[in-house]
Design a protein around this motif. Structure first.
Motif, PDB file in Angstrom:
ATOM      1  N   ASP A  17       0.806  -1.227   0.000  1.00 24.37           N
ATOM      2  CA  ASP A  17       0.000   0.000   0.000  1.00 24.37           C
ATOM      3  C   ASP A  17       0.838   1.275   0.000  1.00 24.37           C
ATOM      4  OD1 ASP A  17      -2.176  -1.688   0.034  1.00 24.37           O
ATOM      5  OD2 ASP A  17      -2.486  -1.513   2.191  1.00 24.37           O
ATOM      6  N   ARG A  20       2.561   1.597  -3.349  1.00 24.69           N
ATOM      7  CA  ARG A  20       1.581   1.980  -4.373  1.00 24.69           C
ATOM      8  C   ARG A  20       1.273   3.474  -4.286  1.00 24.69           C
ATOM      9  NH1 ARG A  20      -3.242  -1.024  -3.244  1.00 24.69           N
ATOM     10  NH2 ARG A  20      -2.202  -2.782  -4.229  1.00 24.69           N
ATOM     11  N   ALA A  21       1.098   3.987  -3.085  1.00 21.29           N
ATOM     12  CA  ALA A  21       0.792   5.414  -2.915  1.00 21.29           C
ATOM     13  C   ALA A  21       1.951   6.274  -3.416  1.00 21.29           C
ATOM     14  CB  ALA A  21       0.501   5.717  -1.444  1.00 21.29           C
ATOM     15  N   ILE A  24       1.857   6.283  -7.209  1.00 20.86           N
ATOM     16  CA  ILE A  24       0.759   7.104  -7.716  1.00 20.86           C
ATOM     17  C   ILE A  24       1.150   8.570  -7.689  1.00 20.86           C
ATOM     18  CG2 ILE A  24      -1.574   7.945  -7.174  1.00 20.86           C
ATOM     19  CD1 ILE A  24      -2.242   5.038  -6.343  1.00 20.86           C
ATOM     20  N   GLY A  27       3.677   9.244 -10.406  1.00 18.70           N
ATOM     21  CA  GLY A  27       3.043   9.231 -11.720  1.00 18.70           C
ATOM     22  C   GLY A  27       2.214  10.467 -11.988  1.00 18.70           C
ATOM     23  N   ALA A  28       1.629  11.019 -10.935  1.00 27.91           N
ATOM     24  CA  ALA A  28       0.785  12.206 -11.105  1.00 27.91           C
ATOM     25  C   ALA A  28       1.615  13.428 -11.435  1.00 27.91           C
ATOM     26  CB  ALA A  28      -0.034  12.458  -9.849  1.00 27.91           C
ATOM     27  N   SER A  48      -8.877  11.451 -17.753  1.00 29.12           N
ATOM     28  CA  SER A  48      -7.910  10.591 -17.070  1.00 29.12           C
ATOM     29  C   SER A  48      -6.883  11.408 -16.301  1.00 29.12           C
ATOM     30  CB  SER A  48      -7.224   9.670 -18.066  1.00 29.12           C
ATOM     31  OG  SER A  48      -6.500  10.420 -19.018  1.00 29.12           O
ATOM     32  N   ASP A  51      -8.531  12.344 -13.091  1.00 32.72           N
ATOM     33  CA  ASP A  51      -8.611  11.162 -12.223  1.00 32.72           C
ATOM     34  C   ASP A  51      -7.266  10.861 -11.581  1.00 32.72           C
ATOM     35  OD1 ASP A  51     -11.267  10.934 -12.935  1.00 32.72           O
ATOM     36  OD2 ASP A  51     -10.904   9.360 -14.429  1.00 32.72           O
ATOM     37  N   ALA A  52      -6.192  11.001 -12.350  1.00 32.39           N
ATOM     38  CA  ALA A  52      -4.850  10.758 -11.813  1.00 32.39           C
ATOM     39  C   ALA A  52      -4.527  11.761 -10.716  1.00 32.39           C
ATOM     40  CB  ALA A  52      -3.819  10.822 -12.924  1.00 32.39           C
ATOM     41  N   ARG A  55      -6.444  10.747  -7.585  1.00 32.37           N
ATOM     42  CA  ARG A  55      -5.777   9.605  -6.929  1.00 32.37           C
ATOM     43  C   ARG A  55      -4.506  10.063  -6.211  1.00 32.37           C
ATOM     44  NH1 ARG A  55      -7.237   7.087 -11.717  1.00 32.37           N
ATOM     45  NH2 ARG A  55      -5.130   7.322 -12.555  1.00 32.37           N
ATOM     46  N   ALA A  56      -3.803  11.016  -6.807  1.00 33.27           N
ATOM     47  CA  ALA A  56      -2.576  11.519  -6.180  1.00 33.27           C
ATOM     48  C   ALA A  56      -2.882  12.251  -4.876  1.00 33.27           C
ATOM     49  CB  ALA A  56      -1.827  12.438  -7.137  1.00 33.27           C
ATOM     50  N   ALA A  59      -3.623   9.658  -2.350  1.00 30.66           N
ATOM     51  CA  ALA A  59      -2.380   8.990  -1.950  1.00 30.66           C
ATOM     52  C   ALA A  59      -1.576   9.876  -0.999  1.00 30.66           C
ATOM     53  CB  ALA A  59      -1.559   8.635  -3.180  1.00 30.66           C
TER      54      ALA A  59
END
Length: 132
Positions: A17, A20-21, A24, A27-28, A48, A51-52, A55-56, A59
């Motif tokens: 986890d 992954r955070a 993310i 990637g953002a 998208s 959305d990214a 998610r960032a 995270a």
């Protein structure tokens, strides 16, 4: 739940986890602004890039909670978890960095993992394992 089971759960939490955070968020940083994105506008599926970014933000909030939990752990325990699981150092480097023996590092790490499991969001990791 025994301490050995809790150690496994918390290690899995950090490896899966938290990693992954961090990915993310990284990637953002590569995503352009939604206003400049060619996908902005006519798509019914959504944007998208937007959305990214959402998610960032989630995270980042997740990592803030993890870091806050690390801060409330007893002396040295939060540091050993940061060095081992967030910085990703192997036990030899971590023991040198923390100026302790490897066996001392392992004992402190185990105690820190158990304490983190009880402290993180009021024992949420204990409840997750019971549900599995």
């Amino acid at each position: 739940m025994s301490d050995s089971e809790l150690v496994k759960v918390v290690k899995r939490f950090f490896i899966r986890d938290v990693t992954r955070a961090r990915l993310i968020i990284a990637g953002a940083e590569q995503v352009s602004s939604p206003a400049l994105s060619p996908a902005c506008g006519g798509h019914s599926a959504g944007n998208s890039s937007e959305d990214a970014m959402i998610r960032a933000v989630e995270a980042r909030n997740f990592l803030k909670l993890v870091y806050a939990t690390l801060e409330i752990l007893p002396a040295g325990e939060g540091d050993v978890l940061k060095v081992r699981f967030i910085d990703g150092q192997n036990p030899v480097k971590a023991s040198m960095c923390m100026m302790m023996s490897e066996s001392g590092l392992y004992k402190l790490e185990r105690r820190a993992l158990v304490d983190f499991g009880y402290c993180y969001r009021g024992g949420e990791l204990l409840d997750e394992e019971k549900a599995c």
